[in-house]
Design a protein around this motif. Structure first.
Motif, PDB file in Angstrom:
ATOM      1  N   UNK A   1       1.951 -53.415  25.115  1.00 29.03           N
ATOM      2  CA  UNK A   1       0.713 -53.978  25.678  1.00 29.03           C
ATOM      3  C   UNK A   1      -0.294 -52.881  26.014  1.00 29.03           C
ATOM      4  N   UNK A   2       0.215 -51.683  26.210  1.00 31.98           N
ATOM      5  CA  UNK A   2      -0.676 -50.556  26.515  1.00 31.98           C
ATOM      6  C   UNK A   2      -1.050 -49.775  25.268  1.00 31.98           C
ATOM      7  N   UNK A   3      -0.633 -50.261  24.102  1.00 34.32           N
ATOM      8  CA  UNK A   3      -1.008 -49.610  22.852  1.00 34.32           C
ATOM      9  C   UNK A   3      -0.285 -48.314  22.590  1.00 34.32           C
ATOM     10  N   UNK A   4       0.915 -48.151  23.153  1.00 33.52           N
ATOM     11  CA  UNK A   4       1.677 -46.915  22.998  1.00 33.52           C
ATOM     12  C   UNK A   4       2.822 -47.157  22.025  1.00 33.52           C
ATOM     13  N   UNK A   5       2.831 -46.420  20.924  1.00 36.41           N
ATOM     14  CA  UNK A   5       3.879 -46.571  19.910  1.00 36.41           C
ATOM     15  C   UNK A   5       5.044 -45.647  20.229  1.00 36.41           C
ATOM     16  N   UNK A   6       6.255 -46.182  20.070  1.00 36.67           N
ATOM     17  CA  UNK A   6       7.466 -45.390  20.249  1.00 36.67           C
ATOM     18  C   UNK A   6       7.873 -44.833  18.887  1.00 36.67           C
ATOM     19  N   UNK A   7       7.954 -43.510  18.791  1.00 33.84           N
ATOM     20  CA  UNK A   7       8.234 -42.850  17.515  1.00 33.84           C
ATOM     21  C   UNK A   7       9.731 -42.725  17.270  1.00 33.84           C
ATOM     22  N   UNK A   8      10.500 -42.487  18.326  1.00 32.37           N
ATOM     23  CA  UNK A   8      11.957 -42.382  18.216  1.00 32.37           C
ATOM     24  C   UNK A   8      12.575 -42.821  19.529  1.00 32.37           C
ATOM     25  N   UNK A   9      13.828 -43.266  19.459  1.00 29.82           N
ATOM     26  CA  UNK A   9      14.503 -43.820  20.628  1.00 29.82           C
ATOM     27  C   UNK A   9      15.946 -43.355  20.662  1.00 29.82           C
ATOM     28  N   UNK A  10      16.451 -43.116  21.872  1.00 28.63           N
ATOM     29  CA  UNK A  10      17.866 -42.783  22.042  1.00 28.63           C
ATOM     30  C   UNK A  10      18.357 -43.399  23.338  1.00 28.63           C
ATOM     31  N   UNK A  11      19.507 -44.077  23.274  1.00 30.99           N
ATOM     32  CA  UNK A  11      20.120 -44.633  24.478  1.00 30.99           C
ATOM     33  C   UNK A  11      21.613 -44.416  24.408  1.00 30.99           C
ATOM     34  N   UNK A  12      22.170 -43.823  25.465  1.00 36.41           N
ATOM     35  CA  UNK A  12      23.600 -43.577  25.501  1.00 36.41           C
ATOM     36  C   UNK A  12      24.369 -44.830  25.864  1.00 36.41           C
ATOM     37  N   UNK A  13      25.657 -44.843  25.548  1.00 33.77           N
ATOM     38  CA  UNK A  13      26.493 -46.004  25.839  1.00 33.77           C
ATOM     39  C   UNK A  13      26.672 -46.215  27.338  1.00 33.77           C
ATOM     40  N   UNK A  14      26.442 -45.167  28.142  1.00 30.13           N
ATOM     41  CA  UNK A  14      26.557 -45.309  29.587  1.00 30.13           C
ATOM     42  C   UNK A  14      25.411 -46.126  30.170  1.00 30.13           C
ATOM     43  N   UNK A  15      24.337 -46.281  29.405  1.00 29.59           N
ATOM     44  CA  UNK A  15      23.176 -47.096  29.795  1.00 29.59           C
ATOM     45  C   UNK A  15      22.503 -46.605  31.068  1.00 29.59           C
ATOM     46  N   UNK A  16      22.587 -45.324  31.334  1.00 27.36           N
ATOM     47  CA  UNK A  16      21.894 -44.782  32.503  1.00 27.36           C
ATOM     48  C   UNK A  16      20.589 -44.105  32.112  1.00 27.36           C
ATOM     49  N   UNK A  17      20.330 -43.979  30.831  1.00 24.84           N
ATOM     50  CA  UNK A  17      19.141 -43.265  30.370  1.00 24.84           C
ATOM     51  C   UNK A  17      18.665 -43.877  29.062  1.00 24.84           C
ATOM     52  N   UNK A  18      17.412 -44.279  29.032  1.00 24.80           N
ATOM     53  CA  UNK A  18      16.764 -44.655  27.766  1.00 24.80           C
ATOM     54  C   UNK A  18      15.668 -43.631  27.527  1.00 24.80           C
ATOM     55  N   UNK A  19      15.789 -42.887  26.439  1.00 19.10           N
ATOM     56  CA  UNK A  19      14.833 -41.838  26.111  1.00 19.10           C
ATOM     57  C   UNK A  19      14.056 -42.231  24.865  1.00 19.10           C
ATOM     58  N   UNK A  20      12.786 -41.906  24.862  1.00 19.93           N
ATOM     59  CA  UNK A  20      11.961 -42.227  23.700  1.00 19.93           C
ATOM     60  C   UNK A  20      10.871 -41.192  23.539  1.00 19.93           C
ATOM     61  N   UNK A  21      10.353 -41.108  22.330  1.00 17.22           N
ATOM     62  CA  UNK A  21       9.328 -40.119  21.993  1.00 17.22           C
ATOM     63  C   UNK A  21       8.010 -40.830  21.716  1.00 17.22           C
TER      64      UNK A  21
END
Length: 811
Positions: free
Chosen positions: A418-438
């Motif tokens: 909704x803010x017009x920000x595209x996610x270029x890459x994504x990483x999420x660990x199985x522990x689900x404590x961190x969602x990282x994106x570029x």
């Protein structure tokens, strides 16, 4: 027993080092303490920079060396008041500086700087500062960390010898003094006896090793911030201190840019379940952040947002990667062997590509290494050359509760989209404590702010407003926003932040908010602006949760809407031009807003503050169909035909309408029906029919030639119509009828005409400049829905615009 570690800023100035002494002496009254200190703020960098001058044979090393000596001498002169203590400390410090001078001179002479020599040079920072602090705190005992912090070399890298270190720490501190003073960061090789260190931030690690080895009650990290923040306060003004974190949450935030605690610090104390408390030397009474294994009342799904700037994404891709064992091993092994750290990995499920995140400074080297590693595969076409994209940023949202909360990822991507920000890459660990994106680097500030706001980490939801037009409506709107500002903050936790105000010739902008008490004066002294410059400035600011509010009647300003919507900026228009423009443009604006997840609102285009458009939308959304619309939509014309009488001729009523502010500056815009036609077109379109202004059938009451002449000629000839109007008015009075200029839509067919209504008609008793709308629908067929009320005036129009703003804020 406690271990207290003080960072470089805590020993970097006279005031901070005196605060350190007070903190330590206060704690030492309760129990024994071990104090670990870093080098004076900036000294480690200074030591390294000076060694580089010496290595290059640059005489500047002498000047830089003298600066360091002078800084430490001035510190001692200022804080050590006892003459004997000062003399003894100078002897110790000057001996250390003499050794350092000899090392620099040796580097200068032979133009060689080995890792061993560099490690020795940087060790002097902590050795100097710890001796100063030990002398300052009377009764403290200084310990040489090299005697008990031991390292070893494994696989070409320096690491802690935990078993030997724990044994030596236990032996060294078998009997604890009231205050023990230890230099952080530095260590010694267990075999060669060479000086080594624990890496940048290693003073934290030293403190953690001591705390874990001696089973301390708590490890306190004293720094220059109040603790871990929900986000970087330099970017997000509403960021605040997190009171409690789990070890895992703290580790994740540290790994992704939150430089509060050196990441290796956490593991030793986590194993022993020793809490870490982060406190501010400059605000010792602050609550700070406590890090421990279990957090009570941990309700929020995410605790904080962290980020890494200067990210480069390198993509390793090729059809030969699918199903082939060992490709990723080769990627990471080759990079690790060359000292390049990878902080993010994203791989497609098809296995034909792997993307890795590295710092921009390592990008070129990493690409060359990987191209060399896969040279054979690239040459025969099984793989492609490495693709590099720099100038990016990595964002991580962190929280242990994410694993128990469904829809976090959906909310994350929806908010960014909704803010017009595209996610270029994504990483999420199985522990689900961190969602990282570029994301792209220029979108980082916006991404951090919108996520902080969306995940309720902010105390207030923020709506950033750009207001164009400061005339009657715009001025009243700003007054209303100012008067309601505190009320909305207190009761709705909403902050309406006016970040831009533009008049017809000038504009002012302030990302942090404009002083609404003083905006007129600010506009007078601001630079000139035109619509194109206004657009470029707003888009360039790239602010989250942005709303453009148009309180003008400008065609040029209305032409900016599409650009704003395309860049995910909502638009609220009191200006009727866009919504009544050619149908294709109207439809494009509506569809763009829908696709971008933003809002295009124009309720005040018809009926000022009356909820006419909103009611039509609600009826249609509930499945009803609008069959017919009958309306008196011009407050100006209604005023004119209510004022006309035996004593007040038609021409006089038109003049009164202008003088009292009901009409446009040129009343012919109202008399020609142009304003009513625009409103009818807008209502018809919102009712679901395709129509343009040219499709509206017009039955006007003023001859066409009155609209072709000059305004001066218009006023001169207008009284010529009075006789005929008075004749017809008398007839209507006898028949108990009144004039009403009525806009009608019947199954898509549109007309505007001056009609005669009798006393039984709902329009008969319409007073002053009021508006009225009758909606005949499939549900309201026998008895049409009626909306009536004050349909003109700056205050009610501004209130309608304000209501549109609030509807966006409450989504």
């Amino acid at each position: 027993m406690k271990v207290l570690k003080f960072g470089g800023t805590s020993v970097g100035s006279v005031s901070s080092i005196l605060s350190l002494r007070n903190i330590v002496e206060k704690e030492a009254k309760r129990q024994p303490v071990i104090v670990v200190v870093s080098a004076l703020g900036g000294v480690t960098d200074h030591l390294i920079a000076t060694s580089q001058f010496a290595l290059k044979g640059d005489e500047c090393w002498r000047e830089e060396y003298d600066k360091m000596v002078d800084r430490h001498h001035k510190m001692i002169d200022t804080i050590i008041t006892d003459p004997y203590d000062r003399e003894q400390l100078f002897k110790t410090v000057d001996t250390l500086f003499e050794q350092l001078h000899s090392i620099y001179y040796g580097v200068y002479l032979i133009h060689d700087l080995s890792q061993k020599t560099q490690d020795t040079i940087v060790s002097y920072g902590e050795r100097l500062s710890s001796n100063i602090v030990s002398t300052l705190i009377r009764g403290s005992k200084w310990f040489d960390a090299r005697k008990f912090i031991k390292t070893e070399e494994k696989f070409g890298k320096r690491s802690l010898d935990s078993d030997l270190t724990n044994k030596l720490v236990g032996k060294t501190f078998a009997e604890l003094p009231r205050i023990s003073l230890v230099p952080g960061f530095i260590a010694q090789d267990r075999d060669s006896g060479d000086i080594t260190n624990l890496g940048r931030g290693g003073s934290d690690y030293t403190a953690a090793i001591l705390a874990a080895s001696l089973d301390a009650e708590v490890l306190e990290i004293w720094t220059d911030v109040d603790g871990f923040m929900t986000a970087d306060p330099r970017v997000i003004k509403s960021a605040y201190t997190i009171n409690e974190l789990s070890y895992i949450e703290a580790m994740e935030l540290c790994n992704f840019g939150a430089k509060v605690v050196y990441p290796p610090t956490i593991y030793p104390v986590c194993v022993k379940n020793i809490p870490i408390k982060v406190k501010n030397t400059f605000n010792p009474d602050g609550q700070g952040t406590i890090i421990k294994s279990h957090i009570e009342n941990n309700q929020k799904p995410i605790k904080g947002i962290s980020s890494i700037k200067d990210t480069t994404l390198i993509t390793v891709t090729g059809l030969s990667m699918v199903g082939v064992v060992g490709v990723n091993r080769r990627i990471f092994t080759s990079l690790a062997n060359n000292g390049i750290s990878v902080f993010l990995v994203s791989q497609a499920s098809s296995e034909n590509s792997t993307s890795i995140g590295v710092k921009d400074g390592d990008a070129e080297k990493a690409v060359n290494i990987l191209n060399e590693e896969f040279q054979l595969e690239i040459e025969d076409g099984r793989m492609f050359p490495m693709h590099k994209e720099s100038g990016l940023a990595t964002v991580a949202i962190v929280g242990e509760n994410m694993k128990h909360s469904a829809g976090i990822a959906g909310k994350l991507f929806g908010t960014l989209g909704r803010s017009g920000i595209s996610v270029i890459a994504l990483a999420q660990g199985s522990s689900e404590t961190n969602i990282s994106f570029v994301v792209r680097g220029e979108a980082l500030r916006k991404a951090l702010n919108v996520l902080h706001d969306s995940f309720f980490l902010s105390e207030y939801k923020v709506l950033n407003l750009f207001i164009c037009g400061v005339g009657t409506v715009g001025g009243k709107l700003i007054e209303q926003i100012k008067s309601q500002y505190d009320e909305l903050k207190q009761h709705s936790h909403l902050k309406l932040n006016v970040v831009g105000i533009a008049s017809s010739h000038n504009a002012i902008f302030n990302r942090d908010g404009i002083d609404l008490d003083n905006y007129h004066e600010l506009l007078k002294t601001s630079e000139e602006s035109n619509p194109e410059q206004l657009r470029d400035k707003i888009l360039g600011m790239n602010i989250f949760n942005s709303v453009f509010v148009d309180c003008t009647a400008s065609k040029e300003v209305a032409a900016l809407y599409l650009s704003f919507l395309q860049h995910n900026i909502s638009v609220i228009a009191a200006n009727k031009i866009a919504a009544s423009s050619p149908y294709d443009n109207y439809e494009l604006l509506k569809q763009t807003a829908l696709q971008r997840g933003v809002k295009f609102r124009f309720e005040t285009n018809v009926g000022a503050g009356l909820p006419i458009i909103g009611t039509i939308n609600d009826l249609r959304n509930s499945g009803d169909k609008i069959l017919k619309i009958e309306a008196v939509l011009s407050g100006t014309l209604n005023f004119i035909f209510n004022e006309i009488s035996n004593d007040v001729p038609f021409s006089e009523t038109v003049l009164r309408a202008k003088e009292q502010g009901y009409s446009e500056p040129d009343p012919r815009i109202d008399l020609s029906g142009t304003d009513v036609i625009r409103k009818l077109v807008i209502l018809t379109r919102e009712a679901g029919y395709k129509v343009d202004q040219e499709d509206v059938e017009k039955h006007l009451f003023v001859p066409e030639d009155y609209f072709q002449c000059s305004e001066e000629e218009f006023w001169k000839h207008l009284p010529n119509l009075d006789k005929e109007f008075e004749k017809q008015r008398k007839r209507l009075a006898k028949e108990n009828k009144r004039w009403r200029f009525v806009a009608t839509m019947d199954h898509g067919k549109t007309t505007v005409a001056l009609k005669e209504v009798d006393a039984m008609h709902p329009f008969y008793n319409l007073e002053g400049s009021n508006n009225i709308v009758l909606l005949t629908t499939e549900r309201y067929k026998e008895y049409p829905m009626q909306i009536q009320g004050y349909g003109a005036g700056a205050s009610v129009t501004a209130a309608g615009v304000f209501a549109n703003i609030m509807s966006i804020a409450n989504i």
